[in-house]
Design an enzyme around this catalytic site. Structure first.
Site, PDB file in Angstrom:
ATOM      1  CB  THR A  14      -4.205 -25.436 -18.138  1.00  0.00           C
ATOM      2  OG1 THR A  14      -4.552 -26.295 -17.051  1.00  0.00           O
ATOM      3  CG2 THR A  14      -3.493 -24.216 -17.597  1.00  0.00           C
ATOM      4  CB  THR A  93      -1.310 -30.972 -18.815  1.00  0.00           C
ATOM      5  OG1 THR A  93      -1.728 -30.462 -17.536  1.00  0.00           O
ATOM      6  CG2 THR A  93      -0.953 -29.823 -19.730  1.00  0.00           C
ATOM      7  CE  LYS A 166       0.438 -32.046 -15.135  1.00  0.00           C
ATOM      8  NZ  LYS A 166      -0.942 -31.491 -15.001  1.00  0.00           N
TER       9      LYS A 166
END
Length: 326
Positions: A14, A93, A166
């Site tokens: 990202t 991520t 995460k």
């Protein structure tokens, strides 16, 4: 921040993504070349000398052994290069915690290595990539950054690779650390370590494997049947990580199938599908030949188990010792 010489290894994600609109929800990761990204970063005027190399430019869901091997090779060379003070890896991520943990286990702590990503693409309103990257530069360039293993910088926090995960699908605060939380607080102007270095002068704990043994993660659920374990074994599993319910639990039929697998030489680790908490040993683990994942979630438990099996460590007692280590 001093005028550090930093190697930046880019893999996409990202932080290099674009949506084509400042307000679109969907976007394509891995669209911006590292040279263009660093040109944008240079406009911030922070005192660091950055050299970028494009290792990949992909969605991090596609990260795997080939890219891990290339990252490890390039970082190892940079560790031996006196002209390089530290290394930053730009990364998606979704799997950053796995890459960070693998590198943490297979690299010495000589020079700082930091992974960084973003939760919003570069052309989105409130894009967080450049700020996260500036924080990563700040962390790598800090005189006290060494001796901490691989780190991950997201959302103004510095997390140790073993702790980082995460925990949210969206939002700039998606990453948390368990059990230690953040080891430093960062912003583009300052950095505050919250504890002293804990791995000063430590060598790599494992050699980078020539091949990664097949270790599937079997997700636990209500009504689960033993066929899930049979299929993993039929696929050639050398180890199995159970992402169990609660504190690493499973229905009796699944436990029995896993115990049979352990008796046949397959290494079985009990982790939890729950977001946070320890999976401690139970009285039945000795009889069943199981290993408790302790603070590691299923994804990182799989990485550690692969390295252990690849290095020839399969005895449950010795595997448990590795999972107990912090």
């Amino acid at each position: 921040m001093n005028d550090a010489s930093i190697l930046v290894l880019a893999t996409g994600g990202t932080i290099a993504g674009q949506a084509g609109s400042a307000t679109r929800r969907d976007y394509r990761p891995g669209q911006i070349d590292i040279a263009d990204f660093l040109a944008d970063f240079a406009e911030l005027g922070l005192p660091a000398r950055l050299t970028g190399r494009q290792v990949a430019n992909i969605d991090s869901a596609n990260i795997g052994p080939d890219i891990w091997r290339e990252l490890h090779t390039q970082i190892t060379r940079a560790m031996d290069d006196p002209a390089v003070d530290g290394i930053i890896i730009t990364h998606g991520t979704d799997t950053a915690e796995e890459t960070a943990f693998l590198l943490d286990l297979t690299l010495p702590t000589t020079k700082p290595v930091v992974l960084v990503g973003a939760m919003r693409p570069a052309d989105a309103v409130g894009a967080d990539g450049l700020r996260n990257f500036a924080n990563a530069v700040n962390a790598v360039a800090d005189k006290d950054a060494g001796g901490r293993g691989v780190l991950l910088v997201m959302g103004d926090q510095v997390l140790a690779a073993r702790d980082a995960r995460k925990a949210q699908t969206t939002g700039s605060g998606a990453f948390v650390g368990f059990p230690r939380g953040a080891v430093a607080l960062a912003n583009p102007a300052s950095l505050d370590w919250l504890q002293p270095a804990w791995r000063t002068g430590e060598k790599a704990r494992f050699a980078f494997p020539a091949n990664f043994p097949y270790v599937p993660i079997v997700h636990g659920y209500a009504g689960q049947e033993a066929g899930d374990i049979t299929r993993a074994l039929d696929g050639g599993a050398k180890g199995i990580v159970l992402a169990g319910v609660g504190s690493g639990n499973a229905p009796d039929c699944v436990r029995e199938a896993l115990a049979d697998a352990a008796r046949s030489g397959v290494v079985v680790v009990r982790a939890s599908r729950v977001d946070e908490g320890l999976v401690d040993r139970e009285p039945e683990d000795d009889a069943n030949g199981f290993v408790a994942a302790r603070a590691l979630g299923p994804a990182k438990a799989r990485i550690l188990l692969q390295l252990l099996i690849a290095s020839g460590t399969t005895d449950p007692e010795h595997v448990q010792e590795a999972f107990n280590r912090r």
